[in-house]
Design a protein around this motif. Structure first.
Motif, PDB file in Angstrom:
ATOM      1  N   ALA A  75       0.828  -1.204   0.000  1.00  0.00           N
ATOM      2  CA  ALA A  75       0.000   0.000   0.000  1.00  0.00           C
ATOM      3  C   ALA A  75       0.864   1.256   0.000  1.00  0.00           C
ATOM      4  O   ALA A  75       0.579   2.222  -0.713  1.00  0.00           O
ATOM      5  N   LEU A  76       1.926   1.233   0.778  1.00  0.00           N
ATOM      6  CA  LEU A  76       2.823   2.392   0.814  1.00  0.00           C
ATOM      7  C   LEU A  76       3.585   2.559  -0.492  1.00  0.00           C
ATOM      8  O   LEU A  76       3.829   3.680  -0.938  1.00  0.00           O
ATOM      9  N   HIS A  77       3.948   1.434  -1.132  1.00  0.00           N
ATOM     10  CA  HIS A  77       4.572   1.520  -2.459  1.00  0.00           C
ATOM     11  C   HIS A  77       3.607   2.173  -3.451  1.00  0.00           C
ATOM     12  O   HIS A  77       3.999   3.069  -4.212  1.00  0.00           O
ATOM     13  N   LEU A  78       2.351   1.728  -3.450  1.00  0.00           N
ATOM     14  CA  LEU A  78       1.361   2.317  -4.362  1.00  0.00           C
ATOM     15  C   LEU A  78       1.173   3.809  -4.091  1.00  0.00           C
ATOM     16  O   LEU A  78       1.143   4.618  -5.021  1.00  0.00           O
ATOM     17  N   ALA A  79       1.059   4.159  -2.815  1.00  0.00           N
ATOM     18  CA  ALA A  79       0.886   5.568  -2.454  1.00  0.00           C
ATOM     19  C   ALA A  79       2.102   6.393  -2.870  1.00  0.00           C
ATOM     20  O   ALA A  79       1.965   7.519  -3.359  1.00  0.00           O
ATOM     21  N   SER A  80       3.282   5.830  -2.710  1.00  0.00           N
ATOM     22  CA  SER A  80       4.505   6.528  -3.114  1.00  0.00           C
ATOM     23  C   SER A  80       4.549   6.724  -4.619  1.00  0.00           C
ATOM     24  O   SER A  80       4.906   7.795  -5.115  1.00  0.00           O
ATOM     25  N   ALA A  81       4.209   5.667  -5.363  1.00  0.00           N
ATOM     26  CA  ALA A  81       4.216   5.759  -6.826  1.00  0.00           C
ATOM     27  C   ALA A  81       3.227   6.821  -7.301  1.00  0.00           C
ATOM     28  O   ALA A  81       3.530   7.589  -8.221  1.00  0.00           O
ATOM     29  N   GLU A  82       2.071   6.885  -6.663  1.00  0.00           N
ATOM     30  CA  GLU A  82       1.105   7.937  -6.993  1.00  0.00           C
ATOM     31  C   GLU A  82       1.663   9.320  -6.667  1.00  0.00           C
ATOM     32  O   GLU A  82       1.539  10.244  -7.461  1.00  0.00           O
ATOM     33  N   ALA A  83       2.259   9.437  -5.491  1.00  0.00           N
ATOM     34  CA  ALA A  83       2.758  10.739  -5.035  1.00  0.00           C
ATOM     35  C   ALA A  83       3.827  11.304  -5.959  1.00  0.00           C
ATOM     36  O   ALA A  83       3.902  12.520  -6.148  1.00  0.00           O
ATOM     37  N   ILE A  84       4.637  10.429  -6.559  1.00  0.00           N
ATOM     38  CA  ILE A  84       5.680  10.914  -7.468  1.00  0.00           C
ATOM     39  C   ILE A  84       5.205  10.896  -8.917  1.00  0.00           C
ATOM     40  O   ILE A  84       5.977  11.102  -9.834  1.00  0.00           O
ATOM     41  N   GLN A  85       3.912  10.655  -9.096  1.00  0.00           N
ATOM     42  CA  GLN A  85       3.234  10.713 -10.384  1.00  0.00           C
ATOM     43  C   GLN A  85       3.820   9.743 -11.409  1.00  0.00           C
ATOM     44  O   GLN A  85       4.024  10.091 -12.572  1.00  0.00           O
TER      45      GLN A  85
END
Length: 122
Positions: A75-85
């Motif tokens: 979940a944190l990987h997904l959120a990170s990937a979203e955050a860095i677009q």
């Protein structure tokens, strides 16, 4: 295209290659990394990827994913990937692929290395 690889996809070339799937995914990851090196793809990462910790610019978003059957680090990987677009999130984790595709309002495409190499090669 920005691509975020999770740890299991980055690890794939180092896995034992007794199964055809593992061999094909390993070659796909190596080819994708070569495309990153040549500048055709942009490799992006995060604190989570680098340190496998709970450091994340958007912990709340990661929490949303955990409520939908995604484990904490994924979940944190997904959120990170979203955050860095990132445009794509690449993983060899079948469970994560399946569950991430069910997520509503996910801002990135979740793909296997094989699907991603097919996409960028066509």
């Amino acid at each position: 295209m920005k691509v975020y690889f999770d740890n299991c996809s980055l690890q794939r070339p180092l896995d034992e290659k007794k199964q055809v799937r593992v061999m094909v995914e390993a070659e796909a990851v190596l080819s994708l990394l070569a495309l990153c090196e040549s500048g055709k793809l942009e490799l992006v990462s995060s604190e989570v990827l680098l340190f496998e910790t709970l450091k994340n610019p958007d912990v709340a978003r990661g929490h949303e994913f955990t409520l939908q059957k995604i484990n904490v680090l994924d979940a944190l990987h997904l959120a990170s990937a979203e955050a860095i677009q990132a445009d794509c999130f690449c993983t060899t984790d079948d469970k994560l692929l399946k569950e991430a595709r069910k997520l509503k309002k996910l801002k990135i495409k979740v793909v296997s290395p094989i699907h991603l190499i097919e996409e960028v090669s066509s």
